[in-house]
Design a protein around this motif. Structure first.
Motif, PDB file in Angstrom:
ATOM      1  N   MET A  81       0.852  -1.167   0.000  1.00  0.00           N
ATOM      2  CA  MET A  81       0.000   0.000   0.000  1.00  0.00           C
ATOM      3  C   MET A  81       0.899   1.232   0.000  1.00  0.00           C
ATOM      4  O   MET A  81       1.924   1.273   0.658  1.00  0.00           O
ATOM      5  N   LYS A  82       0.518   2.235  -0.772  1.00  0.00           N
ATOM      6  CA  LYS A  82       1.290   3.468  -0.898  1.00  0.00           C
ATOM      7  C   LYS A  82       0.526   4.603  -0.234  1.00  0.00           C
ATOM      8  O   LYS A  82      -0.687   4.670  -0.310  1.00  0.00           O
ATOM      9  N   LEU A  83       1.272   5.479   0.409  1.00  0.00           N
ATOM     10  CA  LEU A  83       0.694   6.609   1.125  1.00  0.00           C
ATOM     11  C   LEU A  83       1.288   7.903   0.602  1.00  0.00           C
ATOM     12  O   LEU A  83       2.449   7.931   0.166  1.00  0.00           O
ATOM     13  N   ASN A  84       0.509   8.980   0.687  1.00  0.00           N
ATOM     14  CA  ASN A  84       1.084  10.275   0.345  1.00  0.00           C
ATOM     15  C   ASN A  84       1.934  10.750   1.530  1.00  0.00           C
ATOM     16  O   ASN A  84       1.987  10.095   2.572  1.00  0.00           O
ATOM     17  N   LYS A  85       2.601  11.879   1.395  1.00  0.00           N
ATOM     18  CA  LYS A  85       3.522  12.341   2.444  1.00  0.00           C
ATOM     19  C   LYS A  85       2.811  12.576   3.775  1.00  0.00           C
ATOM     20  O   LYS A  85       3.324  12.205   4.828  1.00  0.00           O
ATOM     21  N   TYR A  86       1.651  13.195   3.712  1.00  0.00           N
ATOM     22  CA  TYR A  86       0.908  13.475   4.937  1.00  0.00           C
ATOM     23  C   TYR A  86       0.547  12.173   5.655  1.00  0.00           C
ATOM     24  O   TYR A  86       0.745  12.038   6.860  1.00  0.00           O
ATOM     25  N   GLN A  87       0.018  11.217   4.915  1.00  0.00           N
ATOM     26  CA  GLN A  87      -0.381   9.939   5.503  1.00  0.00           C
ATOM     27  C   GLN A  87       0.833   9.171   6.023  1.00  0.00           C
ATOM     28  O   GLN A  87       0.773   8.542   7.082  1.00  0.00           O
ATOM     29  N   ALA A  88       1.946   9.231   5.298  1.00  0.00           N
ATOM     30  CA  ALA A  88       3.154   8.521   5.718  1.00  0.00           C
ATOM     31  C   ALA A  88       3.697   9.102   7.013  1.00  0.00           C
ATOM     32  O   ALA A  88       4.104   8.355   7.925  1.00  0.00           O
ATOM     33  N   ALA A  89       3.718  10.421   7.118  1.00  0.00           N
ATOM     34  CA  ALA A  89       4.201  11.059   8.349  1.00  0.00           C
ATOM     35  C   ALA A  89       3.306  10.697   9.521  1.00  0.00           C
ATOM     36  O   ALA A  89       3.788  10.377  10.619  1.00  0.00           O
ATOM     37  N   LYS A  90       2.014  10.690   9.304  1.00  0.00           N
ATOM     38  CA  LYS A  90       1.068  10.328  10.368  1.00  0.00           C
ATOM     39  C   LYS A  90       1.262   8.877  10.791  1.00  0.00           C
ATOM     40  O   LYS A  90       1.271   8.554  11.985  1.00  0.00           O
ATOM     41  N   ALA A  91       1.428   7.970   9.824  1.00  0.00           N
ATOM     42  CA  ALA A  91       1.591   6.551  10.135  1.00  0.00           C
ATOM     43  C   ALA A  91       2.897   6.292  10.880  1.00  0.00           C
ATOM     44  O   ALA A  91       2.965   5.431  11.761  1.00  0.00           O
ATOM     45  N   ALA A  92       3.949   7.034  10.523  1.00  0.00           N
ATOM     46  CA  ALA A  92       5.253   6.829  11.157  1.00  0.00           C
ATOM     47  C   ALA A  92       5.358   7.555  12.496  1.00  0.00           C
ATOM     48  O   ALA A  92       6.293   7.312  13.259  1.00  0.00           O
ATOM     49  N   GLY A  93       4.428   8.446  12.768  1.00  0.00           N
ATOM     50  CA  GLY A  93       4.449   9.190  14.025  1.00  0.00           C
ATOM     51  C   GLY A  93       5.510  10.284  14.024  1.00  0.00           C
ATOM     52  O   GLY A  93       6.070  10.610  15.076  1.00  0.00           O
ATOM     53  N   ILE A  94       5.781  10.850  12.889  1.00  0.00           N
ATOM     54  CA  ILE A  94       6.764  11.937  12.783  1.00  0.00           C
ATOM     55  C   ILE A  94       6.089  13.117  12.092  1.00  0.00           C
ATOM     56  O   ILE A  94       4.990  13.001  11.544  1.00  0.00           O
ATOM     57  N   ILE A 137       4.804   7.020  -0.814  1.00  0.00           N
ATOM     58  CA  ILE A 137       5.778   6.218  -0.061  1.00  0.00           C
ATOM     59  C   ILE A 137       5.127   4.894   0.279  1.00  0.00           C
ATOM     60  O   ILE A 137       4.008   4.849   0.789  1.00  0.00           O
ATOM     61  N   ASP A 138       5.825   3.827   0.009  1.00  0.00           N
ATOM     62  CA  ASP A 138       5.309   2.494   0.294  1.00  0.00           C
ATOM     63  C   ASP A 138       5.374   2.242   1.796  1.00  0.00           C
ATOM     64  O   ASP A 138       6.332   2.643   2.479  1.00  0.00           O
ATOM     65  N   VAL A 139       4.369   1.546   2.342  1.00  0.00           N
ATOM     66  CA  VAL A 139       4.320   1.236   3.772  1.00  0.00           C
ATOM     67  C   VAL A 139       5.526   0.389   4.170  1.00  0.00           C
ATOM     68  O   VAL A 139       6.112   0.576   5.245  1.00  0.00           O
ATOM     69  N   ALA A 140       5.951  -0.523   3.300  1.00  0.00           N
ATOM     70  CA  ALA A 140       7.115  -1.358   3.599  1.00  0.00           C
ATOM     71  C   ALA A 140       8.359  -0.500   3.789  1.00  0.00           C
ATOM     72  O   ALA A 140       9.213  -0.793   4.638  1.00  0.00           O
ATOM     73  N   GLU A 141       8.474   0.580   3.025  1.00  0.00           N
ATOM     74  CA  GLU A 141       9.618   1.486   3.164  1.00  0.00           C
ATOM     75  C   GLU A 141       9.560   2.216   4.497  1.00  0.00           C
ATOM     76  O   GLU A 141      10.575   2.399   5.171  1.00  0.00           O
ATOM     77  N   LEU A 142       8.362   2.604   4.903  1.00  0.00           N
ATOM     78  CA  LEU A 142       8.207   3.247   6.218  1.00  0.00           C
ATOM     79  C   LEU A 142       8.600   2.288   7.338  1.00  0.00           C
ATOM     80  O   LEU A 142       9.283   2.674   8.298  1.00  0.00           O
ATOM     81  N   ASP A 152       1.827   2.795  12.154  1.00  0.00           N
ATOM     82  CA  ASP A 152       0.406   2.648  12.471  1.00  0.00           C
ATOM     83  C   ASP A 152      -0.400   2.907  11.195  1.00  0.00           C
ATOM     84  O   ASP A 152      -0.654   4.047  10.827  1.00  0.00           O
ATOM     85  N   THR A 153      -0.767   1.823  10.532  1.00  0.00           N
ATOM     86  CA  THR A 153      -1.513   1.967   9.278  1.00  0.00           C
ATOM     87  C   THR A 153      -3.021   1.882   9.470  1.00  0.00           C
ATOM     88  O   THR A 153      -3.765   2.030   8.512  1.00  0.00           O
ATOM     89  N   ASP A 154      -3.480   1.649  10.707  1.00  0.00           N
ATOM     90  CA  ASP A 154      -4.922   1.514  10.936  1.00  0.00           C
ATOM     91  C   ASP A 154      -5.659   2.803  10.580  1.00  0.00           C
ATOM     92  O   ASP A 154      -6.669   2.780   9.872  1.00  0.00           O
ATOM     93  N   SER A 155      -5.164   3.914  11.073  1.00  0.00           N
ATOM     94  CA  SER A 155      -5.859   5.179  10.806  1.00  0.00           C
ATOM     95  C   SER A 155      -5.669   5.614   9.349  1.00  0.00           C
ATOM     96  O   SER A 155      -6.571   6.183   8.748  1.00  0.00           O
ATOM     97  N   THR A 156      -4.513   5.314   8.792  1.00  0.00           N
ATOM     98  CA  THR A 156      -4.271   5.748   7.409  1.00  0.00           C
ATOM     99  C   THR A 156      -4.963   4.856   6.394  1.00  0.00           C
ATOM    100  O   THR A 156      -5.371   5.320   5.353  1.00  0.00           O
ATOM    101  N   SER A 157      -5.113   3.562   6.708  1.00  0.00           N
ATOM    102  CA  SER A 157      -5.734   2.676   5.721  1.00  0.00           C
ATOM    103  C   SER A 157      -7.195   3.051   5.497  1.00  0.00           C
ATOM    104  O   SER A 157      -7.704   2.922   4.395  1.00  0.00           O
ATOM    105  N   GLN A 158      -7.871   3.538   6.539  1.00  0.00           N
ATOM    106  CA  GLN A 158      -9.248   3.973   6.360  1.00  0.00           C
ATOM    107  C   GLN A 158      -9.299   5.212   5.470  1.00  0.00           C
ATOM    108  O   GLN A 158     -10.156   5.324   4.602  1.00  0.00           O
ATOM    109  N   ASN A 159      -8.358   6.127   5.670  1.00  0.00           N
ATOM    110  CA  ASN A 159      -8.310   7.330   4.837  1.00  0.00           C
ATOM    111  C   ASN A 159      -8.030   6.981   3.376  1.00  0.00           C
ATOM    112  O   ASN A 159      -8.645   7.518   2.473  1.00  0.00           O
ATOM    113  N   VAL A 160      -7.096   6.060   3.183  1.00  0.00           N
ATOM    114  CA  VAL A 160      -6.740   5.668   1.823  1.00  0.00           C
ATOM    115  C   VAL A 160      -7.925   5.004   1.144  1.00  0.00           C
ATOM    116  O   VAL A 160      -8.238   5.292  -0.013  1.00  0.00           O
TER     117      VAL A 160
END
Length: 149
Positions: free
Chosen positions: A1-14, A40-45, A53-61
């Motif tokens: 699963m790929k995330l945009n920058k905002y979602q990736a930062a939120k998932a990584a907690g940064i 950004i790929d989740v595996a890369e994060l 934490d992909t729970d909150s971002t996966s719903q957004n995606v």
């Protein structure tokens, strides 16, 4: 699963700024989606930040993807309309091309007709022109030599 920058930062907690800095430093690799936006790929994060934490971002995606599929219908409709418009434009262009080719053919026929008419009206200059014979040239040369030009 790929995330945009905002979602990736939120998932990584940064913060997004930290994520941008890590991208610039080459700590994390990114890709581009079909629209040219950074993803950004989740595996890369997970490789860089270990826990994600992909729970909150996966719903957004998922929500964004369903919205995108609705937009695709509008895009397909617009594409179909544009194709029909293009077909009409091409048929109009072909029709106009045929008309212009007919006009050019008519003009060529008129030109050839008038050229033939003009040529027929001109007298044949070759028949009335005096023939320069060897005798005439010799006489002219003799008169020049004697000084009677």
């Amino acid at each position: 699963m790929k995330l945009n920058k905002y979602q990736a930062a939120k998932a990584a907690g940064i913060s997004r700024t930290t994520l941008d800095r890590h991208i610039k430093e080459g700590k994390i690799s990114v890709g581009k989606d079909g629209t040219g936006k950074t993803v950004i790929d989740v595996a890369e994060l997970e490789r860089v930040y270990n826990e994600v934490d992909t729970d909150s971002t996966s719903q957004n995606v998922a929500g964004e993807q369903s919205e995108t599929s609705n937009d695709n219908k509008a895009v397909h409709l617009e594409l179909e309309i544009l194709r029909e418009y293009l077909d009409r434009m091409e048929s109009d262009r072909d029709r106009e091309r045929r008309q212009l080719e007919n006009v050019i053919d008519d003009l060529r026929k008129d030109r050839d007709h008038w050229r033939q008419q003009a040529t027929a009206l001109l007298p044949d200059q070759r028949a009335t022109a005096p023939q320069k014979t060897a005798e005439g040239r010799l006489a002219r040369a003799w008169s020049i030599l004697r000084g009677k030009s």
